[in-house]
Design a protein around this motif. Structure first.
Motif, PDB file in Angstrom:
ATOM      1  N   GLU A 132       0.859  -1.177   0.000  1.00 46.97           N
ATOM      2  CA  GLU A 132       0.000   0.000   0.000  1.00 46.97           C
ATOM      3  C   GLU A 132       0.900   1.233   0.000  1.00 46.97           C
ATOM      4  O   GLU A 132       1.685   1.434   0.927  1.00 46.97           O
ATOM      5  N   CYS A 133       0.791   2.023  -1.059  1.00 53.68           N
ATOM      6  CA  CYS A 133       1.649   3.188  -1.229  1.00 53.68           C
ATOM      7  C   CYS A 133       0.852   4.478  -1.126  1.00 53.68           C
ATOM      8  O   CYS A 133      -0.272   4.569  -1.623  1.00 53.68           O
ATOM      9  N   ALA A 134       1.457   5.458  -0.500  1.00 55.51           N
ATOM     10  CA  ALA A 134       0.914   6.813  -0.546  1.00 55.51           C
ATOM     11  C   ALA A 134       1.224   7.368  -1.928  1.00 55.51           C
ATOM     12  O   ALA A 134       2.293   7.115  -2.482  1.00 55.51           O
ATOM     13  N   VAL A 135       0.292   8.089  -2.499  1.00 53.48           N
ATOM     14  CA  VAL A 135       0.501   8.717  -3.802  1.00 53.48           C
ATOM     15  C   VAL A 135       0.668  10.216  -3.564  1.00 53.48           C
ATOM     16  O   VAL A 135      -0.250  10.891  -3.112  1.00 53.48           O
ATOM     17  N   TRP A 136       1.881  10.682  -3.811  1.00 55.16           N
ATOM     18  CA  TRP A 136       2.220  12.103  -3.629  1.00 55.16           C
ATOM     19  C   TRP A 136       2.502  12.722  -4.986  1.00 55.16           C
ATOM     20  O   TRP A 136       3.178  12.121  -5.830  1.00 55.16           O
ATOM     21  N   ARG A 137       2.023  13.940  -5.207  1.00 56.69           N
ATOM     22  CA  ARG A 137       2.240  14.642  -6.475  1.00 56.69           C
ATOM     23  C   ARG A 137       2.654  16.084  -6.200  1.00 56.69           C
ATOM     24  O   ARG A 137       2.121  16.747  -5.318  1.00 56.69           O
ATOM     25  N   ARG A 138       3.599  16.534  -7.004  1.00 55.37           N
ATOM     26  CA  ARG A 138       4.039  17.934  -6.927  1.00 55.37           C
ATOM     27  C   ARG A 138       4.043  18.507  -8.332  1.00 55.37           C
ATOM     28  O   ARG A 138       4.561  17.884  -9.265  1.00 55.37           O
ATOM     29  N   GLU A 139       3.494  19.694  -8.475  1.00 57.67           N
ATOM     30  CA  GLU A 139       3.502  20.351  -9.771  1.00 57.67           C
ATOM     31  C   GLU A 139       4.849  21.027  -9.970  1.00 57.67           C
ATOM     32  O   GLU A 139       5.368  21.690  -9.082  1.00 57.67           O
ATOM     33  N   LEU A 140       5.391  20.839 -11.172  1.00 60.21           N
ATOM     34  CA  LEU A 140       6.682  21.423 -11.517  1.00 60.21           C
ATOM     35  C   LEU A 140       6.527  22.649 -12.395  1.00 60.21           C
ATOM     36  O   LEU A 140       7.477  23.397 -12.597  1.00 60.21           O
ATOM     37  N   GLY A 141       5.373  22.812 -12.970  1.00 60.37           N
ATOM     38  CA  GLY A 141       5.136  23.866 -13.951  1.00 60.37           C
ATOM     39  C   GLY A 141       4.744  23.216 -15.257  1.00 60.37           C
ATOM     40  O   GLY A 141       4.852  22.003 -15.414  1.00 60.37           O
ATOM     41  N   PRO A 142       4.302  23.998 -16.206  1.00 59.22           N
ATOM     42  CA  PRO A 142       3.860  23.415 -17.469  1.00 59.22           C
ATOM     43  C   PRO A 142       5.029  22.779 -18.233  1.00 59.22           C
ATOM     44  O   PRO A 142       6.154  23.283 -18.188  1.00 59.22           O
ATOM     45  N   ALA A 143       4.727  21.663 -18.878  1.00 58.12           N
ATOM     46  CA  ALA A 143       5.742  21.030 -19.725  1.00 58.12           C
ATOM     47  C   ALA A 143       5.956  21.897 -20.951  1.00 58.12           C
ATOM     48  O   ALA A 143       5.020  22.504 -21.483  1.00 58.12           O
ATOM     49  N   LEU A 144       7.193  21.979 -21.398  1.00 58.73           N
ATOM     50  CA  LEU A 144       7.507  22.754 -22.599  1.00 58.73           C
ATOM     51  C   LEU A 144       7.105  21.966 -23.833  1.00 58.73           C
ATOM     52  O   LEU A 144       7.204  20.739 -23.847  1.00 58.73           O
ATOM     53  N   PRO A 145       6.665  22.642 -24.874  1.00 57.05           N
ATOM     54  CA  PRO A 145       6.264  21.931 -26.103  1.00 57.05           C
ATOM     55  C   PRO A 145       7.441  21.272 -26.792  1.00 57.05           C
ATOM     56  O   PRO A 145       8.551  21.586 -26.613  1.00 57.05           O
TER      57      PRO A 145
END
Length: 145
Positions: A132-145
């Motif tokens: 059983e894993c905790a799901v952690w997410r962090r936004e880095l900013g928009p991906a470049l095209p």
């Protein structure tokens, strides 16, 4: 050190894991040695690699610090630097971490680094072992095209 990842491994499994980390570093991410002290004593590792989470390409991160060096903030500092490097590449909007729910230390690292807890899921890692894993997410900013 493998308490949350399926228990101790044989030398054969350790060598296979090392080969996988080398492949990650060469192909889909980065693996860094965490060092400490004036002699840069190796104390563990931190990595980032590409993954797909719920059909979305993203970075994933993980770390491990040797027991004698734990509790000094090395995982947090090392992961922060690795995340900064991944963000600078501009390839993915998010980075994820999946520590075991019971792994209080790694979950604390995620919280300190500004990750958002998205819940938990049962994941297979290493192959053949479910946890059983905790799901952690962090936004880095928009991906470049």
């Amino acid at each position: 050190m493998m308490t949350y990842l399926g228990g101790p491994e044989s030398e054969e499994k350790l060598l296979a894991r090392h080969a996988r980390y080398l492949a990650i570093a060469a192909e889909t991410g980065r693996v860094y040695v965490v060092t400490t002290g004036p002699d840069a004593t190796p104390a563990g590792w931190v990595g980032v690699w590409e993954t797909v989470w719920h059909d979305e390409p993203a970075w994933e991160t993980g770390w491990s610090v040797l027991p004698e060096f734990q509790g000094r903030g090395l995982a947090t500092r090392g992961a922060a630097l690795a995340i900064e490097a991944a963000a600078a590449e501009g390839r993915h909007r998010f980075i994820y971490a999946f520590p075991a729910v019971a792994n209080a230390a790694s979950n604390a690292v995620c919280a300190k680094l500004g990750f958002e807890r998205m819940g938990s899921e049962s994941l297979e890692y290493p192959p053949g072992t479910w946890m059983e894993c905790a799901v952690w997410r962090r936004e880095l900013g928009p991906a470049l095209p």
